[in-house]
Design a protein around this motif. Structure first.
Motif, short mmCIF file in Angstrom:
data_model
loop_
_atom_site.label_atom_id
_atom_site.label_comp_id
_atom_site.label_asym_id
_atom_site.label_seq_id
_atom_site.Cartn_x
_atom_site.Cartn_y
_atom_site.Cartn_z
N MET A 1 0.85 -1.19 0.00
CA MET A 1 0.00 0.00 0.00
C MET A 1 0.89 1.24 0.00
SD MET A 1 -2.80 1.14 2.87
CE MET A 1 -3.57 -0.46 2.83
N LYS A 2 0.70 2.13 -0.99
CA LYS A 2 1.53 3.32 -1.09
C LYS A 2 0.72 4.61 -1.08
CE LYS A 2 5.48 1.15 -3.32
NZ LYS A 2 6.49 1.24 -4.39
N LYS A 3 -0.61 4.47 -1.08
CA LYS A 3 -1.46 5.66 -1.06
C LYS A 3 -2.71 5.36 -0.25
CE LYS A 3 -2.31 7.76 -4.99
NZ LYS A 3 -2.93 8.10 -6.30
N VAL A 4 -3.07 6.28 0.66
CA VAL A 4 -4.29 6.09 1.45
C VAL A 4 -5.03 7.42 1.54
CG1 VAL A 4 -3.33 4.22 2.84
CG2 VAL A 4 -3.18 6.58 3.67
N THR A 5 -6.33 7.32 1.78
CA THR A 5 -7.15 8.49 2.05
C THR A 5 -7.61 8.39 3.50
OG1 THR A 5 -7.94 8.55 -0.23
CG2 THR A 5 -9.21 9.78 1.40
N ALA A 6 -7.46 9.48 4.25
CA ALA A 6 -7.81 9.47 5.66
C ALA A 6 -8.54 10.74 6.03
CB ALA A 6 -6.54 9.32 6.52
N SER A 7 -9.34 10.66 7.10
CA SER A 7 -10.08 11.82 7.56
C SER A 7 -9.79 12.06 9.04
CB SER A 7 -11.59 11.62 7.36
OG SER A 7 -12.04 10.49 8.10
N GLY A 8 -10.05 13.28 9.48
CA GLY A 8 -9.84 13.63 10.88
C GLY A 8 -10.46 14.97 11.20
N LYS A 9 -10.51 15.31 12.44
CA LYS A 9 -11.08 16.59 12.85
C LYS A 9 -10.28 17.75 12.26
CE LYS A 9 -13.01 14.89 17.21
NZ LYS A 9 -13.00 15.02 18.70
N THR A 10 -8.98 17.54 12.13
CA THR A 10 -8.12 18.55 11.51
C THR A 10 -7.30 17.88 10.42
OG1 THR A 10 -6.24 18.14 13.00
CG2 THR A 10 -7.90 19.73 13.74
N VAL A 11 -6.69 18.71 9.58
CA VAL A 11 -5.84 18.17 8.52
C VAL A 11 -4.69 17.37 9.12
CG1 VAL A 11 -4.21 18.79 6.68
CG2 VAL A 11 -6.43 19.95 6.83
N VAL B 1 0.23 6.46 10.04
CA VAL B 1 0.18 5.21 10.81
C VAL B 1 -0.19 4.05 9.89
CG1 VAL B 1 -1.07 3.96 12.62
CG2 VAL B 1 -0.35 6.33 13.00
N GLU B 2 -1.17 4.28 9.02
CA GLU B 2 -1.61 3.22 8.12
C GLU B 2 -0.52 2.84 7.12
OE1 GLU B 2 -5.47 2.18 5.27
OE2 GLU B 2 -5.45 3.99 6.54
N LEU B 3 0.24 3.85 6.67
CA LEU B 3 1.33 3.59 5.72
C LEU B 3 2.61 3.14 6.41
CD1 LEU B 3 0.87 6.64 3.32
CD2 LEU B 3 0.54 4.24 2.72
N ASN B 4 2.65 3.28 7.74
CA ASN B 4 3.84 2.94 8.52
C ASN B 4 5.07 3.69 8.02
OD1 ASN B 4 5.35 1.63 10.54
ND2 ASN B 4 5.89 -0.06 9.18
N PRO C 1 -15.39 16.44 8.41
CA PRO C 1 -13.99 16.26 8.79
C PRO C 1 -13.05 16.67 7.65
CG PRO C 1 -14.92 14.17 8.13
CD PRO C 1 -16.05 15.16 8.09
N ALA C 2 -11.79 16.82 7.99
CA ALA C 2 -10.77 17.04 6.96
C ALA C 2 -10.54 15.73 6.22
CB ALA C 2 -9.48 17.53 7.61
N LEU C 3 -10.24 15.84 4.94
CA LEU C 3 -9.98 14.65 4.12
C LEU C 3 -8.69 14.86 3.36
CD1 LEU C 3 -11.28 11.91 3.33
CD2 LEU C 3 -12.26 13.07 1.35
N VAL C 4 -7.77 13.92 3.50
CA VAL C 4 -6.46 14.04 2.84
C VAL C 4 -6.12 12.76 2.09
CG1 VAL C 4 -5.59 15.67 4.57
CG2 VAL C 4 -5.16 13.22 4.84
N GLU C 5 -5.31 12.92 1.07
CA GLU C 5 -4.75 11.78 0.35
C GLU C 5 -3.24 11.82 0.56
OE1 GLU C 5 -6.01 10.12 -3.76
OE2 GLU C 5 -4.25 11.39 -4.13
N VAL C 6 -2.72 10.76 1.11
CA VAL C 6 -1.29 10.70 1.45
C VAL C 6 -0.64 9.58 0.65
CG1 VAL C 6 0.39 10.38 3.29
CG2 VAL C 6 -1.74 11.61 3.75
N GLU C 7 0.42 9.91 -0.05
CA GLU C 7 1.10 8.94 -0.91
C GLU C 7 2.59 8.89 -0.59
OE1 GLU C 7 1.48 7.85 -5.68
OE2 GLU C 7 0.71 9.79 -5.04
N LYS C 8 3.12 7.69 -0.47
CA LYS C 8 4.55 7.54 -0.21
C LYS C 8 5.34 7.99 -1.43
CE LYS C 8 6.37 4.28 2.22
NZ LYS C 8 6.83 2.98 2.75
#
Length: 205
Positions: A1-11, A20-23, A49-56
């Motif tokens: 896994m090299k890309k995930v989408t995550a949400s939270g109260k803040t960015v 954490v999910e990407l370690n 919530p905030a929504l971000v896409e994080v990619e290694k």
């Protein structure tokens, strides 16, 4: 896994969840904010919530190895790549049958492959990476051969008191010659000509 989408109260909270999910760490990823957090009515209802896409980020060494493996497959040669960190560079030691094909005449094919693999490794790298390709300990054998050549031609220049010109060489090979002769009395060396036909001249003093 090299890309995930995550949400939270803040960015930042969303980014931390993705890490954490990407370690992995913040320095090793690229972040795209898809949605900023929105407060609900009176700060209570209908918030988003905030929504971000994080990619290694691409691993430069891994990209370089993949490039070579694809190239070797197209060439029809079976090669194992052994990675060896060495000082400020990374050595790719090529092992397998028919390695001589990858070395080429006086290392020209190996040098060309090394040039290409460094381009691939550095296209997404934050800092400069240096990869050195070797095969069957060719680099060390070539170094010893050049040092012996330098010693022999230096003696010729001293004995005949005539200038000796070497054949054109690449910059790293000329450096080996210059280094081998820099402390020998009775001669001086310099390079002449334009790349790729630049060559060394040994002058008797």
């Amino acid at each position: 896994m090299k890309k995930v989408t995550a949400s939270g109260k803040t960015v930042e909270e969303a980014i931390e969840k993705a890490l954490v999910e990407l370690n992995t760490t913040r320095e090793e990823v690229e972040v795209q904010v898809i949605e900023q957090p929105q407060k609900g009515l009176f700060g209570l209802f209908g918030g988003k919530p905030a929504l971000v896409e994080v990619e290694k980020k691409p691993d430069s060494i891994e990209e370089a190895m993949n490039f070579l493996n694809v190239l070797f497959e197209k060439m029809g040669v079976q090669v194992d790549i052994v990675v060896k960190p060495e000082n400020r560079e990374t050595v790719f030691d090529l092992q397998g049958e028919h390695i001589g094909t990858l070395i080429g005449r006086r290392g020209q094919t190996l040098d060309s492959l090394q040039y290409l693999v460094n381009l691939v490794a550095n296209r997404n790298s934050d800092g400069y990476l240096r990869i050195r390709l070797d095969a069957e300990n060719y680099r060390e054998r070539r170094k010893q051969s050049l040092e012996q050549l330098a010693d022999r031609l230096a003696n010729k220049a001293i004995q005949t008191k005539k200038t000796v010109k070497l054949e054109p060489m690449q910059a790293h090979e000329r450096k080996i010659i210059h280094t081998a002769l820099q402390n020998i009395n009775g001669i001086a060396t310099h390079s002449e000509g334009q790349e790729p036909k630049r060559y060394i001249v040994i002058n008797p003093r």
